[in-house]
Enzyme design. Structure first.
Site, mmCIF file in Angstrom:
data_model
loop_
_atom_site.group_PDB
_atom_site.id
_atom_site.type_symbol
_atom_site.label_atom_id
_atom_site.label_comp_id
_atom_site.label_asym_id
_atom_site.label_seq_id
_atom_site.Cartn_x
_atom_site.Cartn_y
_atom_site.Cartn_z
ATOM 1 N N TYR A 33 -2.572 -0.790 -2.890
ATOM 2 C CA TYR A 33 -2.210 -2.183 -2.657
ATOM 3 C C TYR A 33 -2.784 -3.077 -3.740
ATOM 4 O O TYR A 33 -3.668 -2.686 -4.500
ATOM 5 C CB TYR A 33 -2.667 -2.647 -1.273
ATOM 6 C CG TYR A 33 -4.109 -3.065 -1.178
ATOM 7 C CD1 TYR A 33 -4.459 -4.418 -1.249
ATOM 8 C CD2 TYR A 33 -5.125 -2.132 -1.014
ATOM 9 C CE1 TYR A 33 -5.782 -4.823 -1.158
ATOM 10 C CE2 TYR A 33 -6.443 -2.528 -0.917
ATOM 11 C CZ TYR A 33 -6.771 -3.871 -0.995
ATOM 12 O OH TYR A 33 -8.079 -4.265 -0.916
ATOM 13 N N LYS A 151 -7.456 1.268 -6.071
ATOM 14 C CA LYS A 151 -7.310 0.297 -4.983
ATOM 15 C C LYS A 151 -6.376 0.878 -3.928
ATOM 16 O O LYS A 151 -5.168 0.646 -3.934
ATOM 17 C CB LYS A 151 -6.774 -1.028 -5.542
ATOM 18 C CG LYS A 151 -7.064 -2.247 -4.658
ATOM 19 C CD LYS A 151 -6.740 -3.524 -5.407
ATOM 20 C CE LYS A 151 -6.964 -4.762 -4.567
ATOM 21 N NZ LYS A 151 -8.383 -5.029 -4.307
#
Length: 290
Positions: A33, A151
Site C-alpha cells: 500500500y 510497505k
C-alpha cells in the site's frame, strides 16, 4: 466532505464496500500500500509513491496489473467525487482471491482498493508544543525477515508498538532494531538535532525510506543544514537538543518528551521549526507548479 471507496474502478460509500473473505490481503496481510495526500487540492510526490508501491510489490513477487496512468486516474476520479478540501488517499493492492493456503499460486487477480477521506488535521498544539514518544520494547522487524523497507499490509509490528506506547502514556512509539539502534516510530521517520546538526537512522538500520524523509533531507541540505544518516544509540536521544518526526500525513512534527523526560528545554527547537517552514514552502512550490 465524504469518505469514498474505490474497488477496481467502482466508487461506493464505505458501508457498501466489500472484498472477498478469500482475498489473501485479508487472510495473510498479503498486500502492499501507499498513502498519498493532497496539498491545496493537488496531489504531490505521486510519482515517488507509485515507484515505491511497485518496489514493494516486486519485493513480495506481486505483479500489479494496472498502469501508473490508470492508478493516477482512479485516484483523481475518487478525489474529485469525494469533494474534500484536501484528501487522504490510501491505495492498497492485494494479492487477490485464492485458496485458504499460505501459497499465493491460486491468486490470479490482484485487487486495487482506494480509501479517500478528508485529510487528517493534527491539533496545532502538536506543532507548537510538540508530542511525547516512548522507546518501546517491541523491536523493528529484521531486514532479512520482513524488511521494514517494504510497505506491506502486514503492519502488526507497528500495531504492537503503538499499543505499548499508548499504555506508557505516549503519542507514539520509537522502535529500536535488533542491534539496539534507533530505527523509526510506528508510522514516521525519526530525527534528532544536536548543536544544529541533524541525525536520522541509516537505511541499514531497518527503516522505511519515507518520501517525506527524502524531501526533508533535500530541503535541509539545500538550506545549509547538515543531515547525517547513521546509527543512533538510545542514549543520544536524551542528550539531544531537539527531536522531530516526519511522514506524509504529519509533515514535520516536533517531539518534546521521550520516556516522560523533557528534550532540551521542552519546547520545539529552532531547527525543527525552521525545517517545518522550509518543508511547507517546498510543498507550496510543488503544487504551484502544477
Amino acid at each position: 466532505m465524504a469518505i469514498l471507496i474505490n474497488i477496481n474502478g467502482q466508487l461506493m460509500p464505505p458501508e457498501k464496500a466489500s472484498i472477498s473473505v478469500l482475498d489473501h490481503g485479508l487472510l495473510f496481510g498479503d498486500s502492499v500500500y501507499e498513502v498519498f495526500t493532497t496539498h491545496r487540492g493537488k496531489l504531490f510526490a505521486e510519482k515517488e509513491h507509485l515507484i515505491r508501491l511497485r518496489s514493494s510489490a516486486k519485493a513480495i513477487s506481486l505483479k500489479i496489473p494496472f498502469t501508473d496512468e490508470y492508478l493516477l486516474e482512479e485516484i483523481q476520479k475518487t478525489i474529485d467525487a469525494a469533494e474534500n478540501s484536501d484528501s487522504y488517499v490510501r491505495m492498497v493492492i492485494t494479492r487477490g482471491e485464492g485458496e485458504i493456503h499460505i501459497s499465493p499460486v491460486s491468486c490470479n487477480l490482484p485487487s486495487m482498493i482506494l480509501y479517500v477521506k478528508e485529510v487528517e488535521k493534527y491539533p496545532e498544539e502538536y506543532y507548537t508544543k510538540g508530542i511525547a514518544i516512548s522507546v518501546v520494547s517491541t523491536k523493528r522487524n529484521l531486514k532479512d525477515s520482513l524488511n521494514p523497507g517494504i510497505k506491506t499490509g502486514n503492519y502488526l509490528n507497528s500495531v504492537l508498538a503503538i499499543i505499548e506506547a499508548q499504555k506508557l502514556g505516549a503519542d507514539d512509539g520509537l522502535m529500536l532494531n535488533s542491534d539496539g539502534f534507533v530505527s523509526e516510530c510506528t508510522t514516521s521517520n525519526f530525527y534528532l538535532v544536536k548543536s544544529g546538526h541533524v541525525k536520522t537512522a541509516d537505511p541499514e538500520c531497518g527503516i522505511l525510506m519515507g518520501i517525506t524523509r527524502k524531501m526533508l533531507i533535500d530541503v535541509a541540505r539545500e538550506n545549509g543544514i547538515t543531515v547525517e544518516e547513521c546509527k543512533i544509540s538510545p542514549e543520544e536521544i536524551f542528550a539531544a537538543d531537539e527531536l522531530f518526526i516526519t511522514s506524509t500525513t504529519k509533515g514535520v512534527m516536533p517531539v518534546t518528551v521521550c520516556d516522560r523526560k523533557k528534550i532540551g528545554d521542552g519546547k520545539p527547537g529552532p531547527v525543527s521549526i525552521k525545517l517545518r517552514s522550509l518543508y511547507q514552502q517546498k510543498l507550496n512550490r510543488i503544487v504551484s507548479d502544477k
